[in-house]
Design a protein around this motif. Structure first.
Motif, PDB file in Angstrom:
ATOM      1  N   PHE A 143      -8.338  -0.871  -0.552  1.00  0.00           N
ATOM      2  CA  PHE A 143      -6.931  -1.271  -0.659  1.00  0.00           C
ATOM      3  C   PHE A 143      -6.536  -1.528  -2.114  1.00  0.00           C
ATOM      4  N   ALA A 144      -6.852  -0.605  -2.995  1.00  0.00           N
ATOM      5  CA  ALA A 144      -6.582  -0.854  -4.410  1.00  0.00           C
ATOM      6  C   ALA A 144      -6.055   0.397  -5.094  1.00  0.00           C
ATOM      7  N   GLY A 145      -5.422   0.195  -6.224  1.00  0.00           N
ATOM      8  CA  GLY A 145      -4.970   1.308  -7.048  1.00  0.00           C
ATOM      9  C   GLY A 145      -3.595   1.828  -6.660  1.00  0.00           C
ATOM     10  N   ASP A 146      -3.013   2.617  -7.570  1.00  0.00           N
ATOM     11  CA  ASP A 146      -1.687   3.167  -7.315  1.00  0.00           C
ATOM     12  C   ASP A 146      -1.684   4.688  -7.283  1.00  0.00           C
TER      13      ASP A 146
ATOM     14  N   LEU B 250       0.833  -1.195   0.000  1.00  0.00           N
ATOM     15  CA  LEU B 250       0.000   0.000   0.000  1.00  0.00           C
ATOM     16  C   LEU B 250       0.866   1.242   0.000  1.00  0.00           C
TER      17      LEU B 250
ATOM     18  N   ILE C  15     -14.876   4.345  -1.370  1.00  0.00           N
ATOM     19  CA  ILE C  15     -13.452   3.992  -1.469  1.00  0.00           C
ATOM     20  C   ILE C  15     -12.825   4.047  -0.092  1.00  0.00           C
TER      21      ILE C  15
ATOM     22  N   ASP D 135      -8.950   3.248   2.032  1.00  0.00           N
ATOM     23  CA  ASP D 135      -7.557   2.791   2.039  1.00  0.00           C
ATOM     24  C   ASP D 135      -6.960   2.648   0.647  1.00  0.00           C
ATOM     25  N   SER D 136      -7.150   3.642  -0.165  1.00  0.00           N
ATOM     26  CA  SER D 136      -6.592   3.621  -1.522  1.00  0.00           C
ATOM     27  C   SER D 136      -5.926   4.959  -1.792  1.00  0.00           C
TER      28      SER D 136
ATOM     29  N   HIS E  59      -4.747  -6.653  -0.514  1.00  0.00           N
ATOM     30  CA  HIS E  59      -3.591  -6.681  -1.411  1.00  0.00           C
ATOM     31  C   HIS E  59      -3.168  -8.070  -1.847  1.00  0.00           C
TER      32      HIS E  59
ATOM     33  N   CYS F  57      -7.823   7.724   2.524  1.00  0.00           N
ATOM     34  CA  CYS F  57      -7.216   7.946   1.207  1.00  0.00           C
ATOM     35  C   CYS F  57      -6.243   9.121   1.319  1.00  0.00           C
TER      36      CYS F  57
ATOM     37  N   ILE G 252     -14.467   0.063  -3.458  1.00  0.00           N
ATOM     38  CA  ILE G 252     -13.033  -0.121  -3.646  1.00  0.00           C
ATOM     39  C   ILE G 252     -12.344  -0.115  -2.284  1.00  0.00           C
TER      40      ILE G 252
ATOM     41  N   ASP H  53      -3.828   0.532 -11.019  1.00  0.00           N
ATOM     42  CA  ASP H  53      -4.700   1.469 -11.741  1.00  0.00           C
ATOM     43  C   ASP H  53      -5.345   0.793 -12.950  1.00  0.00           C
TER      44      ASP H  53
END
Lengths: 197, 576
Positions: free
Chosen positions: B460-463, A13, B483, B485-486, B405, B511, B458, B440
């Motif tokens: 825990f996802a994405g960059d 993360l 959303i 934790d992203s 993750h 976030c 969403i 992403d």
């Protein structure tokens, strides 16, 4: 944070905005343990093994790779369902007597009061009486010669072989009992005794 | 323009029942707007803070049924602190003062008090139906008022509420003359009920179709109740911890056999397996089965029951059923439309009861499947691609991999391709929850292909901000975006402010959005309520005020509204 030795740092993360270097990203990372520490008061409704009991759990997280980190509101199971699935934890009254006893092949659950037994012999007798036949209790005393094994789930959720630890320690940590066929017990995932096998 | 008299148009409108369609027809012309507003019977308000009771009454003076939703969805997971809002009291007060002949009230995630329930019960002579889902703030005293005062009550449906059970006599408050009950669901109550009163109530309610009992109703009572109500269609069974004597079981079996209309079974909290088998005679007719609270029943007993349920359309189950069990479901339940598999072990670890194999088996075996909620420990892209190929008809697809993750457990790749396949194949997808390791890229796919998507969750996802931007730019029908934790921040939040006017709400917690960003948004969009929920840092936020807040915001909840800032926000909620 994970096993395998894969270079999963890249996939961890990252809360920093793009363009910052990696080390800064790592510092900014809000680990799960941090989340536990800052969990809000509203989470007190969660069951006792949920995210609120942060002190003990944080240590556990670092020591045991198998123990899962506990994040606020994760997994996304609604609080009503959590309460009802945690009912088992609260009603078994750890150390205070009544535990559920299940036996393979028998379609119903029994409850018994551990507090009414003085030692493993007593417990063996009580188990025999509970299910109406001989031979269960033998497993507690003479482990290797019996068709059944008696295992119990302890406070940490691990399944242990009955009869190993001192009686006092046993009744304090036993949450539920299960009588399993010896043939099914191998590969079940019992915690190792630590002594001779 | 209108060649028909208003009465004729109104008659035609009677056939249009969906609130979305009615909203559409009201936009055609002024005349239709007027006819529609006077004839609207059922009003749906998805966010109680988007409008006000006064505006509701002004526009729809003749409605009979009101549905209101309060807290955001993530409140279910304890992410919204107690006291945030969603109070029904002002609504009931306003309706009570007006001349609306309210007959039905359906509330979800709202705060309801005994006072509200009492007022409700006294204000509407023809009140028939009360449905409370995930609400809190009331006790059995409030239920007593409803029972006592609503002479024509048909439905009292309490689903998953947090109710203060005073273990009183609320069931006895139904007058002896009350014979109109159709639905009685008190499964979420914790305490003992007056079994005699319950039995007499059931016996004098010939129209009773749905009866859902709580955990304290014992087996003998169930047998008697079913004997009184053989016409029952939906049954929620209580809990049976102890071994039952064979006589009780026999009586139960005899009663069950007479319930030839039984189509739905639920409950079974702490149930022992044998009482499941008592229901075997009715399995062949069951269309809905909820065993998701039956933690005591192991997979093999569940399977033995499900093997007989060939007409099942809806199945809610625990992951203790295992992949093998899901294979049995796949080969037996050819009519299955909705499946939910819940986790037995909420803390991860322990045996992985269901895996990607179970999901694939279901997708292959159940051609009518359109809704799924699946909790599991592991997943692969290959499995998701197969599922997408097997089941292009998904409307709701929610996958929750318990460990945040977590990558494809075979290839260690992110699950972008798997979810990409789902959104590409399922052209009618309206709701999606993603999990596991995601970059992403998955959001690029979602933005490109998920054209009908209305709700996206969403975690825990994405960059980068690009991920969120793909979604905001691509999903034209998005209504609810949540959303947590992203790594999405101000750039994504502020890119297209007008987008939020087309959506009901946006939730972002843990976030990268900052206070400064949220303030800028609030300035640009005065028709939005931008709420910051800040339980811990009250003082710190104050100090940062002058310094353009690069302070991270813990929880952001924004929603469109026509009535501006709400006045009932607690101190820890800042409305910018």
């Amino acid at each position: 944070m994970e096993k395998d030795g894969l270079e999963l740092e890249i996939t961890e993360l990252r809360l920093g905005l793009p363009g910052r270097d990696v080390t800064e990203k790592m510092m900014k990372k809000r680990g799960f343990t941090e989340m536990i520490m800052t969990s809000s008061g509203s989470n007190s409704e969660q069951c006792e093994s949920g995210a609120v009991s942060s002190g003990v759990d944080v240590e556990k997280v670092n020591d045991t790779p198998a123990a899962k980190t506990q994040v606020v509101g994760w997994p996304p199971v609604c609080s009503y369902r959590r309460k009802n699935s945690c009912k088992e934890v609260s009603t078994t009254k750890v150390g205070l007597g009544y535990v559920k006893v299940s036996m393979d092949g028998v379609p119903y659950l029994r409850k018994m009061d551990l507090g009414s037994s003085q030692d493993y012999d007593d417990l063996a007798f009580a188990l025999d009486k509970l299910f109406g036949f001989h031979g269960i209790g033998v497993a507690l005393k003479d482990g290797d010669n019996c068709e059944y094994v008696t295992i119990y789930e302890d406070k940490d959720g691990d399944w242990m072989l009955g009869g190993d630890v001192p009686w006092g320690m046993f009744i304090e940590s036993c949450k539920r009992l299960r009588i399993m066929k010896r043939s099914d017990a191998t590969g079940f995932g019992l915690q190792p005794r630590g002594v001779d096998e | 323009m209108n060649y028909f008299p208003d009465e004729v148009i109104e008659h035609v409108f009677d056939f249009v029942t969906s609130h979305r369609d009615r909203n559409s027809i009201s936009l055609v012309c002024k005349s239709w707007f007027k006819i529609e507003r006077y004839s609207r019977q059922n009003v749906f308000i998805g966010n109680c803070y988007a409008t006000s009771p006064e505006r509701l009454l002004r526009r729809f003076p003749c409605f009979k049924s009101l549905t209101l939703k309060g807290k955001p969805h993530f409140a279910d997971f304890n992410l919204v602190p107690h006291g945030w809002g969603g109070f029904v009291q002002p609504w009931i007060e306003a309706l009570a003062r007006s001349r609306v002949g309210l007959e039905e009230l359906r509330l979800k995630r709202m705060v309801v008090t005994d006072e509200s329930l009492e007022l409700l019960s006294r204000s509407f002579v023809n009140f028939k139906s009360l449905v409370l889902v995930s609400c809190e703030g009331f006790s059995t005293d409030g239920l007593a008022s409803i029972a006592a005062n609503c002479r024509h009550l048909q439905d009292l449906d309490l689903q998953e509420n947090d109710i203060d059970d005073h273990r009183g006599q609320w069931l006895s408050c139904f007058p002896e003359t009350s014979t109109t009950l159709v639905t009685l669901n008190f499964a979420c109550l914790e305490g003992e009920t007056n079994l005699v009163a319950l039995e007499r109530l059931v016996a004098r309610s010939p129209n009773l179709r749905s009866l859902k009992l709580n955990r304290t109703v014992p087996l003998e009572a169930l047998a008697r109740l079913m004997a009184c109500a053989p016409q029952i269609v939906e049954l929620g069974v209580g809990s049976y911890e102890d071994e039952q004597d064979s006589e009780s079981c026999l009586r139960l079996q005899a009663a069950i056999r007479k319930c030839t209309s039984l189509r739905s079974l639920s409950g079974f909290l702490e149930a022992a397996p044998h009482c499941l088998s008592a229901f075997q005679p009715v399995c062949h007719n069951l269309t809905s089965l909820n065993l998701s609270y039956a933690a005591e029943i192991n997979g093999s007993h569940l399977i033995r029951l499900i093997e007989h349920c060939k007409k099942l359309q809806r199945l809610w189950i625990l992951d203790s059923i295992g992949d093998k069990g899901l294979e049995v479901v796949a080969s037996t339940c050819k009519e299955l439309q909705e499946l939910r598999v819940f986790p037995t072990d909420l803390h991860g670890g322990g045996n992985a009861a269901v895996t990607e194999d179970g999901l694939v088996a279901i997708s292959a075996g159940c051609p009518k499947l359109h809704s799924i909620l699946y909790f599991c420990q592991q997943m692969t892209n290959e499995a998701l691609i197969t599922v997408a190929k097997n089941c292009p008809n998904f409307i709701r697809f929610r996958l929750c991999i318990l460990e945040p993750h977590k990558p494809d457990h075979v290839t260690s790749q992110p699950l972008d391709e798997g979810f990409g396949a789902i959104v590409q194949a399922c052209k009618n997808l309206k709701r999606l929850s993603v999990s596991g390791l995601l970059t992403d890229q998955v959001f690029l796919y979602i933005g490109m292909f998920a054209t009908q998507l209305e709700m996206l969750s969403i975690a825990f996802a994405g960059d980068t901000d690009k991920g969120m931007l793909y979604v905001l730019n691509g999903c034209k029908k998005m209504r609810k975006l949540e959303i947590r934790d992203s790594p999405f921040g101000d750039a994504a939040l502020l890119a297209d402010v007008n987008k939020y006017e087309t959506m009901r709400s946006l939730w972002m917690s843990s976030c990268e959005v900052t206070l400064g960003g949220c303030k800028r948004l609030a300035q640009k969009a005065p028709w939005l309520n931008v709420e910051i929920i800040n339980e811990n840092d009250n003082n710190r936020m104050e100090e940062e005020n002058g310094y353009e807040g690069r302070q991270k915001v813990d929880k952001l909840y924004l929603y469109r509204t026509v009535v501006g800032t709400r006045v009932d926000a607690p101190p820890f909620v800042w409305i910018l």
